[in-house]
Design an enzyme around this catalytic site. Structure first.
Site, PDB file in Angstrom:
ATOM      1  N   THR A   7      32.221  42.905  48.333  1.00  0.00           N
ATOM      2  CA  THR A   7      31.740  42.872  46.955  1.00  0.00           C
ATOM      3  C   THR A   7      32.615  41.928  46.131  1.00  0.00           C
ATOM      4  OG1 THR A   7      33.071  44.737  46.129  1.00  0.00           O
ATOM      5  CG2 THR A   7      30.945  45.273  47.147  1.00  0.00           C
ATOM      6  N   GLY A   8      32.017  41.347  45.088  1.00  0.00           N
ATOM      7  CA  GLY A   8      32.753  40.408  44.242  1.00  0.00           C
ATOM      8  C   GLY A   8      33.174  39.171  45.009  1.00  0.00           C
ATOM      9  N   ALA A   9      32.283  38.707  45.901  1.00  0.00           N
ATOM     10  CA  ALA A   9      32.644  37.622  46.821  1.00  0.00           C
ATOM     11  C   ALA A   9      32.456  36.229  46.233  1.00  0.00           C
ATOM     12  CB  ALA A   9      31.818  37.744  48.107  1.00  0.00           C
ATOM     13  N   ASN A  10      32.010  36.154  44.978  1.00  0.00           N
ATOM     14  CA  ASN A  10      31.702  34.828  44.435  1.00  0.00           C
ATOM     15  C   ASN A  10      32.928  34.056  43.952  1.00  0.00           C
ATOM     16  OD1 ASN A  10      31.307  36.971  42.226  1.00  0.00           O
ATOM     17  ND2 ASN A  10      31.624  35.096  41.043  1.00  0.00           N
ATOM     18  N   SER A  11      34.069  34.759  43.746  1.00  0.00           N
ATOM     19  CA  SER A  11      35.249  34.043  43.242  1.00  0.00           C
ATOM     20  C   SER A  11      36.520  34.779  43.632  1.00  0.00           C
ATOM     21  CB  SER A  11      35.175  33.905  41.714  1.00  0.00           C
ATOM     22  OG  SER A  11      35.246  35.190  41.103  1.00  0.00           O
ATOM     23  N   GLY A  12      37.656  34.165  43.314  1.00  0.00           N
ATOM     24  CA  GLY A  12      38.948  34.810  43.466  1.00  0.00           C
ATOM     25  C   GLY A  12      39.208  35.378  44.846  1.00  0.00           C
ATOM     26  N   TYR A 162      40.520  51.322  32.404  1.00  0.00           N
ATOM     27  CA  TYR A 162      40.821  50.663  33.670  1.00  0.00           C
ATOM     28  C   TYR A 162      41.650  51.582  34.573  1.00  0.00           C
ATOM     29  CZ  TYR A 162      42.070  47.006  36.994  1.00  0.00           C
ATOM     30  OH  TYR A 162      42.234  46.260  38.140  1.00  0.00           O
TER      31      TYR A 162
END
Length: 280
Positions: A7-12, A162
């Protein structure tokens, strides 16, 4: 060929993790919220990788409908998933809500991943060596699970929200690991350290980008931050430490509240009700 979902593989960190896993010979499913950025990440990894393969799957963790749709699409294409990395995370200075009415940080960082993991669990159980890696944070140390107002309708602040979401990651990992103790699936939680990513930068307004630029020299690169996650995904040494929390590749004690068995069970049951997914 092993199959990994990130998950969240588009950046960083997410993109760094995906590239390394592909280069290790895996097929990697890039779970991304934004189609344009997802396609850019896919093209970037395709250009850099020397091995493996990648595919894009849209998945907005802030939408239960999107998570369900993504899980269904993945399982239609892949009977088995070897590794699930719950990497995506957000920080929202101002209180926001997901489309389901959840406070955004707990909605994306915890509840979206809770649902996705449970929906994909049967596919992960089919793997010879299934692994679920939950990216938490040292922020869990100041976190509390606010049972009476978990969506923080009153007295919201970003650190409170958070910290709660990152504590919930660890409470989730605690119960999940126990539920899977007699299976071939290992659950790990970890803290990546201070990493220079887009976390905390508003994608619409760009708010927070200047602060990130100033602090970047003091942060790890995304690849450095990805190191422990990749260690947990690829090493054979870690299986004996399933269910534990890692920092810099080492087993580390969590804060006292993350070890609370009753609190973890309360968080699990609340998560089931919120997502509408009753687990076994």
């Amino acid at each position: 060929m092993k199959i990994a979902a990130v998950t969240g593989a588009n950046s960083g960190m997410g993109q760094s993790i995906s590239l390394v896993l592909a280069n290790s010979g895996m097929h990697v499913i890039l779970l991304c919220r934004n189609e344009k950025r997802g396609k850019e990440a896919l093209a970037n990894i395709e250009k850099q990788k020397k091995n493996g393969s990648v595919e894009l799957q849209l998945c907005d963790l802030g939408s239960l409908a999107s998570v369900k749709q993504a899980a269904k699409a993945i399982q239609a294409r892949h009977k088995t998933i070897d590794i699930l990395i719950n990497n995506a995370g957000i920080v929202t200075p101002k209180r926001q809500e997901t489309e389901d009415g959840f406070e955004m940080q707990i909605g994306v960082n915890h509840l979206g991943h809770f649902l996705l993991t449970n929906l994909l669990l049967n596919a992960i159980k089919r793997a010879d060596d299934g692994r679920i890696i939950i990216v938490s944070s040292g922020a869990h140390e100041w976190g509390n699970f606010y049972e009476k107002d978990p969506h923080l309708h009153e007295h919201y602040n970003v650190l409170k929200g958070y910290g709660q979401s990152k504590l919930c990651n660890l409470l989730f990992a605690q119960v999940l690991s126990k539920k899977l103790a007699e299976t071939n699936v290992s659950v790990f939680a970890m803290h990546p350290g201070a990493v220079s990513t887009n976390l905390g930068v508003n994608r619409d307004s760009g708010f927070g980008a200047t602060i990130h630029k100033l602090l970047r020299p003091f942060f790890q690169t995304p690849r450095e931050g990805a190191d422990t996650t990749l260690y947990l995904a690829l090493s054979q040494k870690v299986k004996a430490d399933a269910g534990k929390y890692f920092v810099n590749r080492k087993v580390t004690k969590t804060a006292k509240q993350a070890q609370d068995v009753q609190l973890a069970q309360k968080c699990w049951e609340w998560s089931e009700k919120q997502t509408g997914y009753l687990t076994l």
